[in-house]
Motif scaffolding. Structure first.
Motif, PDB file in Angstrom:
ATOM      1  N   GLU A  69     -40.631 -17.307 -22.266  1.00 36.19           N
ATOM      2  CA  GLU A  69     -39.304 -17.785 -22.653  1.00 36.19           C
ATOM      3  C   GLU A  69     -39.378 -19.206 -23.208  1.00 36.19           C
ATOM      4  N   SER A  70     -40.201 -20.056 -22.580  1.00 34.60           N
ATOM      5  CA  SER A  70     -40.340 -21.428 -23.057  1.00 34.60           C
ATOM      6  C   SER A  70     -40.888 -21.461 -24.474  1.00 34.60           C
ATOM      7  N   THR A  98     -38.293 -20.156 -27.076  1.00 34.94           N
ATOM      8  CA  THR A  98     -37.231 -21.132 -27.297  1.00 34.94           C
ATOM      9  C   THR A  98     -37.746 -22.305 -28.109  1.00 34.94           C
ATOM     10  N   SER A  99     -38.947 -22.793 -27.777  1.00 31.90           N
ATOM     11  CA  SER A  99     -39.467 -23.966 -28.481  1.00 31.90           C
ATOM     12  C   SER A  99     -39.829 -23.647 -29.927  1.00 31.90           C
ATOM     13  N   PRO A 122     -37.010 -28.274 -28.109  1.00 26.44           N
ATOM     14  CA  PRO A 122     -36.289 -28.286 -26.846  1.00 26.44           C
ATOM     15  C   PRO A 122     -35.861 -29.676 -26.414  1.00 26.44           C
ATOM     16  N   TYR A 133     -39.347 -25.444 -16.745  1.00 25.06           N
ATOM     17  CA  TYR A 133     -38.668 -24.390 -17.512  1.00 25.06           C
ATOM     18  C   TYR A 133     -37.411 -24.952 -18.166  1.00 25.06           C
ATOM     19  N   THR A 155     -37.221 -25.219 -22.273  1.00 20.01           N
ATOM     20  CA  THR A 155     -36.317 -24.284 -22.970  1.00 20.01           C
ATOM     21  C   THR A 155     -35.080 -24.989 -23.501  1.00 20.01           C
ATOM     22  N   HIS A 160     -32.100 -24.487 -20.438  1.00 19.84           N
ATOM     23  CA  HIS A 160     -31.781 -23.198 -19.814  1.00 19.84           C
ATOM     24  C   HIS A 160     -32.236 -23.218 -18.353  1.00 19.84           C
TER      25      HIS A 160
END
Length: 194
Positions: A31-32, A35-36, A41, A94, A98, A101
């Protein structure tokens, strides 16, 4: 610990739905990264919130990390013990990686979306006893383990794991991996480091 393993046997999908730490770590990393790749982020986190996150996550203490988590993700902070530095650090990381988030939201969503059908027809019986009786039993168990060579066993395992961490004791004890995370063994680290 024990209940997690029982649930993982009864509900085959539990571990895949983020029920164990290894899977949660994988989900966080995935997820990280996703998103990045979409956005920076750090730009998504306002300056006042970014100031809460410790600059040097690896050397931040338990209290500092848990205080940050209380402000960033109160649900996760309530779920995690302040001394569980590895999990607290993961939740703060996290959030940072993210762009704001919350890990508690991710895990909640994973749990809601999991297909929860029992693999076996099972009946779980939960036994309870008074804290005094439990503590007496635990004390006797620890005494027996110590008499049977627990310190030597922990020392041998510790030396092996430090060797795998290229001799860097601090790197291993600050972010233990595998069996180094287990309850009971990691409490020996200060003694074994001395």
């Amino acid at each position: 610990g024990t209940m997690m393993w029982i649930e993982s046997l009864i509900f085959a999908d539990l571990l895949e739905a983020g029920g164990n730490d290894h899977k949660v770590d994988e989900i966080c990393t995935r997820e990280s990264k996703s998103t990045s790749q979409r956005e920076d982020p750090q730009k998504a986190i306002h300056d006042d919130v970014a100031a809460i996150i410790p600059k040097d996550m690896a050397s931040a203490g338990a209290k500092e990390l848990h205080l940050a988590l209380q402000q960033l993700d109160p649900v996760m902070a309530n779920r995690l013990h302040p001394n569980d530095v590895r999990k607290v650090r993961r939740a703060v990381r996290y959030y940072r990686d993210t762009g704001g988030h919350q890990l508690s939201e991710l895990l909640s969503e994973k749990r809601r979306s999991a297909f929860r059908t029992a693999t076996y027809d099972a009946c779980v019986i939960w036994l309870t006893c008074s804290k005094e009786v439990l503590n007496t039993r635990l004390d006797k168990r620890i005494d027996k383990m110590m008499a049977n060579g627990l310190v030597d066993e922990c020392d041998g395992l510790f030396q092996l794991l430090v060797e795998k961490a290229a001799g860097n004791i601090k790197a291993f004890t600050s972010e233990p991996f595998g069996v180094g995370q287990s309850i009971g063994f990691r409490q020996f680290f200060p003694y074994l480091e001395a």
